[in-house]
Write an enzyme that holds these catalytic residues in place. Structure first.
Site, PDB file in Angstrom:
ATOM      1  N   GLU A  38       6.385   8.628 -25.595  1.00  0.00           N
ATOM      2  CA  GLU A  38       6.688   8.493 -27.031  1.00  0.00           C
ATOM      3  C   GLU A  38       7.866   9.357 -27.460  1.00  0.00           C
ATOM      4  O   GLU A  38       8.608   8.986 -28.379  1.00  0.00           O
ATOM      5  CB  GLU A  38       5.454   8.853 -27.874  1.00  0.00           C
ATOM      6  CG  GLU A  38       4.299   7.866 -27.748  1.00  0.00           C
ATOM      7  CD  GLU A  38       3.339   8.206 -26.624  1.00  0.00           C
ATOM      8  OE1 GLU A  38       2.305   7.517 -26.509  1.00  0.00           O
ATOM      9  OE2 GLU A  38       3.630   9.157 -25.854  1.00  0.00           O
ATOM     10  N   PHE A  92     -12.273   9.813 -31.470  1.00  0.00           N
ATOM     11  CA  PHE A  92     -11.429   9.770 -30.286  1.00  0.00           C
ATOM     12  C   PHE A  92      -9.981   9.509 -30.681  1.00  0.00           C
ATOM     13  O   PHE A  92      -9.680   8.574 -31.421  1.00  0.00           O
ATOM     14  CB  PHE A  92     -11.920   8.684 -29.326  1.00  0.00           C
ATOM     15  CG  PHE A  92     -11.061   8.530 -28.101  1.00  0.00           C
ATOM     16  CD1 PHE A  92     -10.991   9.536 -27.151  1.00  0.00           C
ATOM     17  CD2 PHE A  92     -10.314   7.371 -27.905  1.00  0.00           C
ATOM     18  CE1 PHE A  92     -10.190   9.404 -26.023  1.00  0.00           C
ATOM     19  CE2 PHE A  92      -9.526   7.223 -26.781  1.00  0.00           C
ATOM     20  CZ  PHE A  92      -9.461   8.247 -25.833  1.00  0.00           C
ATOM     21  N   GLN A  93      -9.077  10.332 -30.208  1.00  0.00           N
ATOM     22  CA  GLN A  93      -7.633  10.259 -30.457  1.00  0.00           C
ATOM     23  C   GLN A  93      -7.298  10.317 -31.950  1.00  0.00           C
ATOM     24  O   GLN A  93      -6.327   9.728 -32.408  1.00  0.00           O
ATOM     25  CB  GLN A  93      -7.025   9.008 -29.816  1.00  0.00           C
ATOM     26  CG  GLN A  93      -6.996   9.099 -28.290  1.00  0.00           C
ATOM     27  CD  GLN A  93      -6.127   8.037 -27.647  1.00  0.00           C
ATOM     28  OE1 GLN A  93      -5.921   6.962 -28.200  1.00  0.00           O
ATOM     29  NE2 GLN A  93      -5.640   8.338 -26.446  1.00  0.00           N
ATOM     30  N   LYS A 141      -6.437   2.006 -38.676  1.00  0.00           N
ATOM     31  CA  LYS A 141      -6.651   0.776 -37.912  1.00  0.00           C
ATOM     32  C   LYS A 141      -7.340  -0.296 -38.753  1.00  0.00           C
ATOM     33  O   LYS A 141      -6.992  -1.488 -38.660  1.00  0.00           O
ATOM     34  CB  LYS A 141      -7.491   1.076 -36.669  1.00  0.00           C
ATOM     35  CG  LYS A 141      -7.628  -0.125 -35.738  1.00  0.00           C
ATOM     36  CD  LYS A 141      -8.301   0.261 -34.429  1.00  0.00           C
ATOM     37  CE  LYS A 141      -8.357  -0.935 -33.475  1.00  0.00           C
ATOM     38  NZ  LYS A 141      -8.962  -0.576 -32.172  1.00  0.00           N
ATOM     39  N   MET A 148      22.599  27.531 -19.720  1.00  0.00           N
ATOM     40  CA  MET A 148      22.884  28.420 -20.839  1.00  0.00           C
ATOM     41  C   MET A 148      21.974  29.651 -20.815  1.00  0.00           C
ATOM     42  O   MET A 148      22.406  30.759 -21.153  1.00  0.00           O
ATOM     43  CB  MET A 148      22.734  27.678 -22.165  1.00  0.00           C
ATOM     44  CG  MET A 148      23.250  28.464 -23.357  1.00  0.00           C
ATOM     45  SD  MET A 148      25.026  28.850 -23.264  1.00  0.00           S
ATOM     46  CE  MET A 148      25.739  27.316 -23.872  1.00  0.00           C
TER      47      MET A 148
END
Length: 609
Positions: free
Chosen positions: A82, A144-145, A194, A509
């Protein structure tokens, strides 16, 4: 400081129209009894002009993916992470001027977008992230999630929406696109429950009322007059051009103002290409690794005309020593920026394109009436600094290739129309220094947040948005190993970017700072990437062409080989010197007066006036 009353923002002339602009006047759509919230969302995306989405599905967002399955006119690009979706949306937006779109599921899918959202917020990149969440009835139950992505993302976005009712979806999404593209651009998140995606919905496309989120367009006339008066009476003025001029599509106006007035110009890291590098009035880039002439022109000025810049600490160095004799005219579309870091003599609140146009008009009026500033001695002094302290580099003492040479040759052989996306670190600075930028939107980088791993997915997004352009990612071996999985996306989706890995087997760097400030104690900065992994084999495993270059005499031939491939991604492993450093340099927290153009070498500026 003088400002104007805020007004609704129209589309910028010559620039990308905010994609949701038609929403305010669109007639309400006929509601279908069979239309779900997910279908309403997809239709809204179509109606605001979305053509590409970078995303990764999951359970909470599956209804949306199902609605997207047969949607016409929208290409979904399946990323491998993602974060890659977010940076690809950024690259797409930065290269095209349109709103980039990323999509993810709930929980970790959504939280993986936080870094790109923060990055886009710092660099004012227009982007909309759409995430699914658990059903509204399960929110707050540690389902969940489940993650409260709206609260998590609020500090790093222009705004974050949570939608729990299907009838709110179309209006919220339309407003998100308008908000992302208008005023000071930036990222907006829309999180949809959802059950809102699966329920039947009214898909009326309207703009949500958002009082207070309208940006001023035109600076107050009295403020413009005051600004021009200061410009006419100054002896050592400088145009300090920032990324706001890029976002406002104001390159032509910047050049017009510069040539009309004869004032020297510096362009920030975010504004590379807004004013041509080859222009004689361009003094270069200011900042920690800017050119001596760019840094010093700002430092020795008596008037800074800031156009869409924000006086970042990497530009100013130690604040109390920055441009001690300069008054400041600060033009910005965001009222929060004006006077935030330094006192402002005149504030110009408005769109950069419109503001610069107003300055041109007023300057022309005043000079026609007899006002005649004399900047000749100042301009000559700036030109002398530019001639005496050009950018350069030494041949490595360890026999390896100079990374500056590699990047310089890529720029020369790829040509001025190429789009370059850089990671973060030494290679980023060298790419900003040793490639010439003549046009805007040819240089993409993570400027404010400094996100390693930006280059490959951003280049991917840029190539999707501008398929006719050659797109090079200039990356370090450390950055590359953070997001190289998106090479699989590029290979499968037919996105033929080119990646140059400036491979010094170190976090370059970090190692440079350890060399200069930590007595060469190289703690956790060494990467055995010249042994593991083999980048050419990794590229081939992802379906890309893999090349390696280890000798200076092979650099041009290798670049030309990469340029000849136009149907596959190409990865080139350039083995370069580990000891090369980025110069010039202003050490963090020190004065710009202490700039070094090489190690322990400081320029002689002569006596101040």
């Amino acid at each position: 400081m003088t400002t104007t009353t805020q007004q609704p923002a129209p589309a910028r002339p010559g620039g990308p129209t905010p994609v949701a602009a038609p929403a305010a006047s669109a007639a309400p759509a006929t509601t279908s009894p069979c239309r779900t919230g997910a279908q309403a969302l997809v239709e809204t995306l179509q109606r605001v002009g979305v053509e590409h989405i970078f995303g990764l599905p999951g359970g909470a967002v599956l209804p949306l993916y199902d609605a997207l399955y047969q949607a016409e006119g929208i290409r979904h690009i399946l990323v491998r992470h993602e974060q890659g979706a977010g940076h690809a949306a950024q690259g797409y937006a930065a290269a095209t001027g349109r709103v980039g779109v990323a999509m993810a599921t709930s929980g970790p899918g959504a939280t993986n977008l936080v870094t790109p959202l923060a990055d886009a917020n710092m660099d004012s990149v227009p982007m909309v992230a759409i995430t699914g969440n658990v059903a509204s009835t399960a929110m707050g139950s540690d389902a969940f999630q489940e993650a409260d992505i709206r609260s998590i993302s609020m500090p790093v976005t222009k705004h974050s929406f949570l939608v729990t009712r299907p009838d709110e979806i179309a209006a919220t999404v339309a407003s998100a696109f308008h908000l992302a593209a208008s005023g000071r651009p930036g990222p907006v998140l829309v999180d949809v429950a959802k059950d809102a995606l699966t329920a039947l919905a009214d898909d009326t496309l309207r703009e949500l009322p958002m009082p207070g989120l309208r940006a001023a367009v035109q600076a107050a006339p009295e403020a413009v007059r005051d600004a021009v008066e200061l410009m006419l009476t100054a002896r050592r003025p400088v145009l300090y051009v920032g990324g706001g001029c890029l976002r406002a599509n104001a390159a032509a106006q910047v050049r017009q103002l510069a040539e009309l007035t004869g004032i020297p110009v510096v362009t920030t890291l975010m504004a590379r290409g807004v004013f041509p590098d080859s222009h004689p009035q361009h003094m270069g880039m200011p900042g920690m690794h800017g050119s001596v002439s760019g840094v010093t022109t700002l430092q020795k000025s008596d008037l800074i005309i800031s156009l869409g810049a924000r006086f970042d600490d990497r530009v100013t160095g130690a604040k109390h020593t920055f441009a001690p004799h300069a008054q400041i005219i600060h033009a910005d579309i965001d009222p929060a920026e004006i006077g935030k870091n330094f006192p402002t003599a005149v504030g110009l609140l408005g769109d950069a394109r419109e503001t610069i146009t107003a300055l041109v008009t007023e300057w022309t009026r005043r000079t026609a009436a007899g006002a005649a500033p004399d900047y000749e001695a100042w301009v000559q002094r700036c030109m002398d600094w530019k001639a005496r302290y050009p950018l350069g580099y030494d041949a490595p003492t360890d026999g390896a290739m100079a990374p500056e040479y590699v990047i310089e040759r890529i720029g020369a052989l790829a040509g001025p129309d190429t789009v370059f996306a850089a990671g973060v670190g030494q290679h980023q600075m060298w790419a900003s220094q040793f490639i010439g930028y003549e046009e805007p939107r040819r240089w993409l980088n993570s400027g404010g947040l400094g996100t390693m791993g930006y280059a490959v997915p951003a280049a991917m997004g840029a190539k999707v948005g501008r398929p006719e352009a050659t797109v090079w990612a200039i990356d370090g071996d450390g950055c590359f190993q953070m997001t190289n999985q998106e090479l699989a996306t590029c290979s499968v989706e037919g996105i033929p970017i080119k990646v140059a890995i400036i491979n010094n087997a170190a976090l370059g760097m970090v190692r440079q700072w350890q060399s200069l400030f930590y007595a060469k104690r190289y703690s956790a900065s060494q990467l055995p990437s010249m042994q593991v992994p083999d980048f050419t084999m990794l590229a081939q495993a992802y379906g890309c062409v893999g090349l390696r270059c280890e000798r200076p005499e092979d650099v041009d031939r290798t670049i030309e080989t990469a340029m000849a491939v136009d149907d596959q991604p190409v990865v080139v492993d350039f083995r370069v010197s580990q000891d090369a450093m980025v110069w010039p340099m202003v050490a963090a927290g020190t004065s710009n007066d202490d700039i070094q153009y090489a190690r322990d070498a400081r320029p002689d500026f002569g006596e101040d006036e």
